[in-house]
Scaffold this motif. Structure first.
Motif, mmCIF file in Angstrom:
data_model
loop_
_atom_site.group_PDB
_atom_site.id
_atom_site.type_symbol
_atom_site.label_atom_id
_atom_site.label_comp_id
_atom_site.label_asym_id
_atom_site.label_seq_id
_atom_site.Cartn_x
_atom_site.Cartn_y
_atom_site.Cartn_z
ATOM 1 N N GLN A 59 24.796 -22.652 26.205
ATOM 2 C CA GLN A 59 26.122 -22.532 25.595
ATOM 3 C C GLN A 59 26.036 -22.378 24.081
ATOM 4 O O GLN A 59 26.947 -21.873 23.446
ATOM 5 N N GLY A 60 24.908 -22.835 23.497
ATOM 6 C CA GLY A 60 24.738 -22.728 22.046
ATOM 7 C C GLY A 60 24.331 -21.349 21.588
ATOM 8 O O GLY A 60 24.249 -21.091 20.389
ATOM 9 N N GLY A 61 24.042 -20.444 22.517
ATOM 10 C CA GLY A 61 23.680 -19.075 22.156
ATOM 11 C C GLY A 61 22.187 -18.893 21.985
ATOM 12 O O GLY A 61 21.443 -19.835 21.735
ATOM 13 N N PHE A 62 21.748 -17.646 22.138
ATOM 14 C CA PHE A 62 20.326 -17.329 22.065
ATOM 15 C C PHE A 62 20.006 -16.253 21.034
ATOM 16 O O PHE A 62 19.234 -16.460 20.121
ATOM 17 N N THR A 63 20.571 -15.091 21.213
ATOM 18 C CA THR A 63 19.971 -13.889 20.641
ATOM 19 C C THR A 63 19.930 -13.850 19.123
ATOM 20 O O THR A 63 19.137 -13.115 18.560
ATOM 21 N N THR A 64 20.764 -14.598 18.434
ATOM 22 C CA THR A 64 20.734 -14.540 16.980
ATOM 23 C C THR A 64 19.862 -15.625 16.363
ATOM 24 O O THR A 64 19.788 -15.760 15.155
ATOM 25 N N GLU A 65 19.204 -16.453 17.190
ATOM 26 C CA GLU A 65 18.327 -17.488 16.632
ATOM 27 C C GLU A 65 17.212 -16.852 15.813
ATOM 28 O O GLU A 65 17.020 -17.162 14.651
ATOM 29 N N GLN A 66 16.436 -15.980 16.435
ATOM 30 C CA GLN A 66 15.448 -15.177 15.730
ATOM 31 C C GLN A 66 15.674 -13.749 16.210
ATOM 32 O O GLN A 66 15.389 -13.436 17.363
ATOM 33 N N VAL A 67 16.187 -12.922 15.337
ATOM 34 C CA VAL A 67 16.622 -11.595 15.752
ATOM 35 C C VAL A 67 15.466 -10.834 16.387
ATOM 36 O O VAL A 67 14.394 -10.693 15.807
ATOM 37 N N GLY A 68 15.688 -10.382 17.604
ATOM 38 C CA GLY A 68 14.678 -9.602 18.305
ATOM 39 C C GLY A 68 13.712 -10.418 19.125
ATOM 40 O O GLY A 68 12.955 -9.874 19.922
ATOM 41 N N LEU A 69 13.709 -11.743 18.963
ATOM 42 C CA LEU A 69 12.782 -12.611 19.700
ATOM 43 C C LEU A 69 13.578 -13.531 20.611
ATOM 44 O O LEU A 69 14.464 -14.246 20.135
ATOM 45 N N MET A 119 22.809 -26.449 14.901
ATOM 46 C CA MET A 119 23.520 -27.001 16.056
ATOM 47 C C MET A 119 22.702 -26.870 17.329
ATOM 48 O O MET A 119 22.670 -27.788 18.157
ATOM 49 N N GLN A 120 22.014 -25.739 17.512
ATOM 50 C CA GLN A 120 21.218 -25.586 18.721
ATOM 51 C C GLN A 120 20.082 -26.614 18.752
ATOM 52 O O GLN A 120 19.748 -27.136 19.828
ATOM 53 N N SER A 142 14.696 -16.612 22.116
ATOM 54 C CA SER A 142 14.419 -18.015 21.823
ATOM 55 C C SER A 142 15.691 -18.828 21.847
ATOM 56 O O SER A 142 16.801 -18.317 21.774
ATOM 57 N N LEU A 143 15.492 -20.136 21.906
ATOM 58 C CA LEU A 143 16.565 -21.112 21.874
ATOM 59 C C LEU A 143 16.100 -22.184 20.893
ATOM 60 O O LEU A 143 15.215 -22.963 21.191
ATOM 61 N N GLY A 144 16.677 -22.184 19.686
ATOM 62 C CA GLY A 144 16.155 -23.084 18.671
ATOM 63 C C GLY A 144 14.726 -22.721 18.355
ATOM 64 O O GLY A 144 14.401 -21.572 18.071
ATOM 65 N N SER A 145 13.827 -23.694 18.429
ATOM 66 C CA SER A 145 12.415 -23.446 18.120
ATOM 67 C C SER A 145 11.595 -23.088 19.356
ATOM 68 O O SER A 145 10.373 -22.948 19.259
ATOM 69 N N PHE A 146 12.233 -22.921 20.515
ATOM 70 C CA PHE A 146 11.501 -22.711 21.755
ATOM 71 C C PHE A 146 11.851 -21.375 22.387
ATOM 72 O O PHE A 146 13.016 -20.979 22.428
#
Length: 638
Positions: A452-462, A407-408, A464-468
């Motif tokens: 609004q789509g969230g950040f912190t659980t995209e890549q745990v510890g890094l 979704m992000q 990011s927002l989606g691939s960026f």
């Protein structure tokens, strides 16, 4: 009438069985049921069914990745891959992102892919945004790129780059690798019927007449979503991103830029009515395709071939590169609709890769999402078999994490389209995307919408927002601002006091994939937000627990980083420190940190000026002319 991927619509069959009835229906992809039949024979076949631990539908990157990781960490598993095609076969979706490299390395197949000699993707070159000025988006600073012999190892600069792959070759490498680890591969084999009882899959009947039973099933069938549709799961289509794709392959087209030994950039060029990609796949072969909104395509009253020829004529950069090339005349076309399944996991099944969801190819994230989702499915099955974690927690984690990630990417794609002033024939379309999605194009407002789509659980510890990462996202917001205000500033910039805000937060856990295990790591939870206590977030939390003053926070971060990475160079430490500051920005955005200003003390200043990752092509050349390069660079396009 042209169907998915330029082929005639294919028939797939579905069985829905309940305790009260035993009837099924024959379903054409995208159509309604057209006939019914008795399925009693399937129940009679139960005793003679071939049994497996995991049955995977689809032999592409999703299926091969899942099978490889399952067998790497549990070689005793019986894994079946069912693939309708005979490999090798062409497939669209050739441009990768650096996040795939570590997964290929974990699979033990990175060296095999490197030996195939695919071009190294150092980044991409775009015309997109306020105007038609060309700009570069690099994963690794081109002025720092060094020549090294190939095949190389997965280390150093290669960890920050990706491949541009000929899918006929790449997909076969992955499938044969899974086979070498013990997966049973059945090519040219179709699934005729899917036996579903109370949301459980109880078997697959193959076109050969065989019945296959498994403890777990994975749908890696791509956008066809064979198991997903059999389960009756709805897939929500982003109406704003209903596009069509038309593409072909070329021999002997020139690369736009040749960087050292085998490195280059993908070329993305806007057209008034869409955009065109140019992806070198090898020394002589190139994939070239065009994307156009489906409704606008209909209004043009052109065939796919006519649209393709028009796009090649209308884009002067691409026209120059193919001036001495030869088209393979394998024109294909397909729907290119961004979509997301309502749910992607059940008691004994997983939907993965593009069967779970598809994000527009402008972000080149399709293969990253496929590999990542397949890895998650494999790890979840391994943990379900161990029985050490709550099964509901494992399934919820898989569903939440992967659906949010898709979704992000869809949200980011909507922003890209709404912000492209180069779509001169599509301005109403772009404005409609912005209106329907609630997007405001000022950098500050766009940041709020994306976050609004969230950040912190995209890549745990890094961060990011989606691939960026945060830095890249803010640079893109400034680049796409139609008024050129350049005001997407870091939330931490201009302040000097930062206090942790844990009011209302509780302790929880997040699962992190490592060496075949899902490790539970601590986090703070508040509402639907999570703050991992690992990686750059964990380092920032530790520093803020010691002091709220930025000078002392930065000093503590440097000390922690030096202890954690004793061999790191100073530039590398500074890069890691920048990720910590990006984590701070996200923590401010999600109210984990409160900021304030003590006017008697220095402020924190954070800037993306002079970035070597996103800049105009003219600026890239200026830097190279001024400081030189560490490898030979040849430009074949002005």
């Amino acid at each position: 009438m042209w169907g998915p991927c330029g082929r005639k619509p294919e028939w797939t069959e579905q069985v829905m069985v309940s305790s009260a009835s035993a009837v099924g229906c024959l379903v054409q992809s995208g159509a309604e049921a057209v006939s019914t039949w008795c399925v009693g024979e399937l129940f009679a076949m139960q005793d003679s069914a071939r049994s497996y631990d995991v049955a995977i539908v689809g032999g592409g990157p999703t299926g091969a990745t899942a099978a490889t990781l399952l067998l790497k960490y549990n070689p005793e598993l019986r894994v079946l891959i069912i693939e309708k095609e005979k490999f090798p076969r062409d497939h669209v979706g050739e441009s990768q992102l650096p996040s795939i490299g570590p997964i290929l390395d974990e699979m033990g197949v990175w060296d095999k892919v490197e030996e195939a000699g695919f071009p190294i993707k150092i980044g991409a070159s775009y015309t997109w945004g306020r105007n038609n000025d060309c700009w570069d988006f690099d994963f690794y600073p081109v002025e720092e790129w060094r020549d090294e012999p190939r095949p190389a190892r997965f280390e150093g600069q290669r960890r920050q780059t990706a491949f541009q792959v000929d899918r006929a070759i790449y997909d076969e490498i992955l499938l044969r690798h899974a086979e070498s680890l013990g997966a049973e591969v059945r090519e040219e084999t179709r699934v005729s019927y899917v036996l579903v009882v109370n949301d459980r899959i109880e078997g697959l009947q193959l076109a050969t007449g065989e019945l296959v039973k498994a403890r777990y099933y994975i749908d890696g069938s791509g956008t066809v979503g064979l198991l997903r549709r059999a389960l009756g799961i709805h897939s929500e289509v982003a109406q704003e991103l209903r596009n069509i794709a038309v593409w072909d392959y070329w021999q002997n087209a020139e690369w736009a830029v040749e960087i050292g030994v085998g490195a280059t950039r993908v070329q993305v060029r806007s057209l008034p009515y869409g955009w065109i990609w140019f992806i070198p796949l090898g020394p002589t072969r190139t994939s070239i395709g065009v994307i156009c909104p489906a409704d606008h395509y209909k209004s043009l009253n052109l065939t796919p071939a006519e649209l393709y020829e028009k796009a090649l004529r209308d884009q002067p950069d691409i026209a120059k590169l193919i001036e001495h090339g030869e088209c393979e005349e394998k024109l294909q076309s397909c729907k290119d609709w961004s979509q997301l399944s309502d749910r992607i996991v059940g008691e004994n099944w997983f939907i993965a890769g593009e069967a779970a969801g598809f994000a527009d190819p402008i972000l080149a994230a399709g293969m990253s999402l496929a590999h990542s989702c397949a890895r998650e499915a494999a790890y979840t099955i391994l943990e379900l078999d161990r029985g050490e974690y709550d099964a509901d927690w494992l399934r919820k984690r898989y569903d939440d994490r992967n659906r949010r990630n898709i979704m992000q990417h869809i949200r980011f794609a909507k922003f890209w389209y709404s912000a492209n002033g180069c779509f001169t024939d599509l301005q109403e379309h772009c404005q409609q995307i912005a209106r329907d999605s609630g997007i405001k194009l000022s950098p500050a407002q766009a940041w709020r919408w994306l976050s609004q789509g969230g950040f912190t659980t995209e890549q745990v510890g890094l961060p990011s927002l989606g691939s960026f990462d945060v830095s890249t996202t803010r640079q893109l917001l400034n680049l796409f601002d139609p008024k050129g205000r350049g005001t997407s500033e870091y939330l931490s910039s201009g302040y000097n006091t930062f206090k942790l805000n844990l009011r209302g937060a509780t302790r929880g856990t997040i699962g992190v994939l490592k060496d075949g295990r899902i490790e539970k790591i601590p986090c703070y939870e508040r509402g639907d937000r999570q703050l991992p206590l690992v990686g750059y977030y964990g380092l920032m939390v530790k520093a803020l627990e010691q002091s709220s003053e930025i000078n002392q926070v930065v000093a503590a971060l440097r000390k922690h980083l030096r202890q954690q990475y004793p061999e790191a160079t100073e530039p590398n430490l500074n890069l890691k420190l920048s990720f910590c500051i990006q984590a701070l920005d996200i923590m401010i955005d999600e109210f984990w940190v409160q900021r304030s200003l003590n006017k008697r003390k220095p402020k924190l200043r954070v800037s993306n000026e002079d970035s070597c990752y996103i800049r105009t092509t003219a600026k890239t050349r200026e830097v190279l002319e001024k400081h030189g390069a560490k490898c030979d660079i040849k430009w074949n396009m002005q």
